[in-house]
Design a protein around this motif. Sequence first.
Motif, PDB file in Angstrom:
ATOM      1  N   VAL B 188       0.844  -1.197   0.000  1.00 26.09           N
ATOM      2  CA  VAL B 188       0.000   0.000   0.000  1.00 26.09           C
ATOM      3  C   VAL B 188       0.877   1.244   0.000  1.00 26.09           C
ATOM      4  O   VAL B 188       0.643   2.200  -0.744  1.00 26.09           O
ATOM      5  CB  VAL B 188      -0.940   0.001   1.231  1.00 26.09           C
ATOM      6  CG1 VAL B 188      -1.652   1.333   1.354  1.00 26.09           C
ATOM      7  CG2 VAL B 188      -1.951  -1.124   1.117  1.00 26.09           C
ATOM      8  N   GLY B 189       1.936   1.215   0.844  1.00 27.50           N
ATOM      9  CA  GLY B 189       2.824   2.367   0.935  1.00 27.50           C
ATOM     10  C   GLY B 189       3.482   2.691  -0.401  1.00 27.50           C
ATOM     11  O   GLY B 189       3.690   3.857  -0.730  1.00 27.50           O
ATOM     12  N   ASP B 190       3.800   1.638  -1.168  1.00 23.45           N
ATOM     13  CA  ASP B 190       4.446   1.875  -2.459  1.00 23.45           C
ATOM     14  C   ASP B 190       3.447   2.265  -3.533  1.00 23.45           C
ATOM     15  O   ASP B 190       3.740   3.085  -4.401  1.00 23.45           O
ATOM     16  CB  ASP B 190       5.175   0.594  -2.915  1.00 23.45           C
ATOM     17  CG  ASP B 190       6.417   0.371  -2.086  1.00 23.45           C
ATOM     18  OD1 ASP B 190       6.887   1.370  -1.500  1.00 23.45           O
ATOM     19  OD2 ASP B 190       6.894  -0.772  -2.000  1.00 23.45           O
ATOM     20  N   ALA B 191       2.247   1.635  -3.478  1.00 17.95           N
ATOM     21  CA  ALA B 191       1.328   1.767  -4.598  1.00 17.95           C
ATOM     22  C   ALA B 191       0.484   3.039  -4.509  1.00 17.95           C
ATOM     23  O   ALA B 191       0.231   3.680  -5.516  1.00 17.95           O
ATOM     24  CB  ALA B 191       0.421   0.539  -4.678  1.00 17.95           C
ATOM     25  N   VAL B 192       0.038   3.384  -3.287  1.00 18.95           N
ATOM     26  CA  VAL B 192      -0.873   4.518  -3.157  1.00 18.95           C
ATOM     27  C   VAL B 192      -0.058   5.799  -2.987  1.00 18.95           C
ATOM     28  O   VAL B 192       0.750   5.888  -2.060  1.00 18.95           O
ATOM     29  CB  VAL B 192      -1.814   4.332  -1.954  1.00 18.95           C
ATOM     30  CG1 VAL B 192      -2.758   5.516  -1.839  1.00 18.95           C
ATOM     31  CG2 VAL B 192      -2.588   3.033  -2.096  1.00 18.95           C
ATOM     32  N   PRO B 193      -0.226   6.767  -3.863  1.00 21.58           N
ATOM     33  CA  PRO B 193       0.549   8.008  -3.713  1.00 21.58           C
ATOM     34  C   PRO B 193       0.150   8.733  -2.434  1.00 21.58           C
ATOM     35  O   PRO B 193      -1.031   8.806  -2.092  1.00 21.58           O
ATOM     36  CB  PRO B 193       0.163   8.819  -4.963  1.00 21.58           C
ATOM     37  CG  PRO B 193      -1.085   8.176  -5.495  1.00 21.58           C
ATOM     38  CD  PRO B 193      -1.085   6.759  -5.049  1.00 21.58           C
ATOM     39  N   GLY B 194       1.140   9.230  -1.727  1.00 22.59           N
ATOM     40  CA  GLY B 194       0.841   9.964  -0.497  1.00 22.59           C
ATOM     41  C   GLY B 194       0.749   9.111   0.727  1.00 22.59           C
ATOM     42  O   GLY B 194       0.755   9.616   1.845  1.00 22.59           O
ATOM     43  N   ALA B 195       0.652   7.785   0.545  1.00 24.38           N
ATOM     44  CA  ALA B 195       0.506   6.918   1.712  1.00 24.38           C
ATOM     45  C   ALA B 195       1.783   6.917   2.547  1.00 24.38           C
ATOM     46  O   ALA B 195       1.738   6.948   3.778  1.00 24.38           O
ATOM     47  CB  ALA B 195       0.165   5.493   1.264  1.00 24.38           C
ATOM     48  N   LYS B 196       2.936   6.935   1.871  1.00 22.82           N
ATOM     49  CA  LYS B 196       4.217   6.938   2.600  1.00 22.82           C
ATOM     50  C   LYS B 196       4.337   8.189   3.458  1.00 22.82           C
ATOM     51  O   LYS B 196       4.855   8.152   4.572  1.00 22.82           O
ATOM     52  CB  LYS B 196       5.373   6.904   1.593  1.00 22.82           C
ATOM     53  CG  LYS B 196       5.811   5.500   1.237  1.00 22.82           C
ATOM     54  CD  LYS B 196       7.296   5.298   1.515  1.00 22.82           C
ATOM     55  CE  LYS B 196       7.671   3.836   1.472  1.00 22.82           C
ATOM     56  NZ  LYS B 196       7.870   3.356   0.100  1.00 22.82           N
ATOM     57  N   GLY B 199       2.997   7.982   6.808  1.00 25.24           N
ATOM     58  CA  GLY B 199       3.610   6.986   7.679  1.00 25.24           C
ATOM     59  C   GLY B 199       3.156   5.566   7.427  1.00 25.24           C
ATOM     60  O   GLY B 199       3.391   4.695   8.262  1.00 25.24           O
ATOM     61  N   ILE B 200       2.492   5.304   6.314  1.00 22.14           N
ATOM     62  CA  ILE B 200       2.094   3.928   6.028  1.00 22.14           C
ATOM     63  C   ILE B 200       3.248   3.228   5.332  1.00 22.14           C
ATOM     64  O   ILE B 200       3.639   3.599   4.227  1.00 22.14           O
ATOM     65  CB  ILE B 200       0.827   3.881   5.153  1.00 22.14           C
ATOM     66  CG1 ILE B 200      -0.331   4.456   5.953  1.00 22.14           C
ATOM     67  CG2 ILE B 200       0.517   2.447   4.732  1.00 22.14           C
ATOM     68  CD1 ILE B 200      -1.641   4.450   5.222  1.00 22.14           C
ATOM     69  N   ALA B 201       3.818   2.236   5.988  1.00 22.45           N
ATOM     70  CA  ALA B 201       4.933   1.495   5.417  1.00 22.45           C
ATOM     71  C   ALA B 201       4.902   0.100   6.004  1.00 22.45           C
ATOM     72  O   ALA B 201       4.140  -0.189   6.922  1.00 22.45           O
ATOM     73  CB  ALA B 201       6.254   2.191   5.740  1.00 22.45           C
ATOM     74  N   GLY B 202       5.712  -0.784   5.428  1.00 30.43           N
ATOM     75  CA  GLY B 202       5.679  -2.184   5.848  1.00 30.43           C
ATOM     76  C   GLY B 202       6.124  -2.379   7.286  1.00 30.43           C
ATOM     77  O   GLY B 202       5.618  -3.254   7.982  1.00 30.43           O
ATOM     78  N   ILE B 203       7.092  -1.577   7.720  1.00 20.76           N
ATOM     79  CA  ILE B 203       7.659  -1.769   9.058  1.00 20.76           C
ATOM     80  C   ILE B 203       7.298  -0.565   9.903  1.00 20.76           C
ATOM     81  O   ILE B 203       7.210   0.548   9.395  1.00 20.76           O
ATOM     82  CB  ILE B 203       9.204  -1.894   8.953  1.00 20.76           C
ATOM     83  CG1 ILE B 203       9.582  -3.205   8.273  1.00 20.76           C
ATOM     84  CG2 ILE B 203       9.874  -1.780  10.280  1.00 20.76           C
ATOM     85  CD1 ILE B 203       9.665  -4.378   9.180  1.00 20.76           C
TER      86      ILE B 203
END
Lengths: 251, 337
Positions: B188-196, B199-203
């Motif tokens: 999700v963090g990689d695919a959705v723009p702005g998600a990173k 603070g949305i990330a795998g870890i």
Amino acid sequence: MKRGTLLRVALGTVLLALVLRPAWFAWVFAPFAPEGGPIIYERASLLSLSLSHLGLVALASTAATLVAVTLAILVTRPAGAAFLPLSRTITNMGQTFPPVAVLALAVPSLGFGSGPTLVALFLYGLLPIFENAITGLSTLPPATMEAARGIGLSRRQRLVRVELPLALPVILTGIRLSVVIALGTATIGSTVAARTLGEVIIAGLLTNNTAYVLQGGLIVGLFAVLIYDAMVQVEAFLFRRLGGQPSETSE
Amino acid sequence: MVPGMVALAAGLVLGLQLAWPWLRLAGAALGLAGLVWLVSQGAPALLVGAGDYARVSPGAGFWCLLVVLALLMADALSNLSPGPFTRAGLLAVVLALLALLLQSGVLSDLSIMQEYASRQDAFRDATLRHLGLAFGSLATAAAIGLPLGIVCHRRAGLRRALLPILSFMQTIPSLAMFGIMIPLLGWVGDAVPGAKAIGIAGIGFAPAFLALVLYSLLPVVANMIAGLQSTPPAAREAARGMGMTEWQRLIRVELPLGLPVILAGLRIVLVQNIGLAVIAGLIGGGGFGTFVFQGLNQTATDLILLGALPTVALALVSAIVMDILVELTRPIPEHTP
């Protein structure tokens, strides 16, 4: 029901394949592995890890069941009645202890390895079974108890032939809760060097290899779901045999 | 040494008599005071001339006595069965004494306090993070689960479909759940723009938070349904007879009557999440778990305790507070034998 059986068989097959022939799934996990890194966990055979994981849980849960049911029988007899309020308080407060904390606190006193994990699983597993066994044994229908006394059953006969069979479904629910918690706690047990499937997940977390994490997570998750489901089925079967109405929500 | 020993012995003697629970409570308190006194006097005495790197930590005897005295106290309290306000008062007194004890520095020679002293900032961050994980996921789960429970209460079909799914979700071992969240949120963090950016990330925080919310849904939804269904048929009938609409019945009859059961669900979630948040330490989510797993890796007992003891204390305090709330919301006080 038919669809449920089909789903169970399918999930069971996937689980067996994941454990016995992990190489078949290399293409599934490949996108998650780091560039050029290993895809399938090979440091230990997944079968031996699974067996050791399930063995730990089975051993701890059996011991916990025996001890907890014995204790519950003791505190629900007239002689042990003085301990009933205290044992209720202990089970209430004891269950607020996080299982991880129990595991972590067992390490300083018992060292690393499967031993402390087994002790933590056993101690924590006691509580739900004990609580449910007390509930089951102290909420029996008074009319039935009166009848059992009326036909001249001795105390021991009443316990073995009336009280325990009637309390069985509630006790089984406690055992199921305890097994589910034990399966989860055993996974974390690999952080204290117990041989369990958690090893795969932890290895993945340490080496940033999501393929390992996913592989371990799927196997543990499938085991838990299938075991939980099997225990629910056993409970429903016993409940039907005892002539009860199955409840709509099984919590 | 002597006053502590005397207090401990006197406390145990008082605690073991059968007749007066209040005296047993006082005995347990006296014993605990003696134990603390012994530890606070013993640590500096042992450190004299032991060198800079010497550490003192309480041994098995201390922990055994602590457990015995706590059991005595629990036994006395369960015999007295104090009302909710008395319990709240007792809890406040105990917490105040504990805070005073830790502030006063009499225990600062113990190695766990030295670990704390060298990690004060990290400890504060971990506390905030742990509370954020536990209470944040509780709030989110309540925001999703309570309305969901109301809908399920109305529609039996949805209830039959949803509850088994939620209870299976709760069966999945926490470490596996956290593990499965990592690739999911990483994607999700990689695919959705702005998600990173948010603070949305795998870890880290996001997978831990999401896993906790998923775990919390079952108790919240199931207890909401059970609470709404616990309305006595007579009360429901009367409300209908008074001409209340469906919404009025929900807000003015069913919810107030079901409140204790609904709160009991939130209690389960809170206690469970405080415990589960420890595992977030393994996937970089922070919280007290960081200390626990650092300690386990370095076989540093004091570090393990620094993470585990606050977690246990937090879980116990929230359980007691929530129990008091549950009892206060009960329309007819329940008499427990």
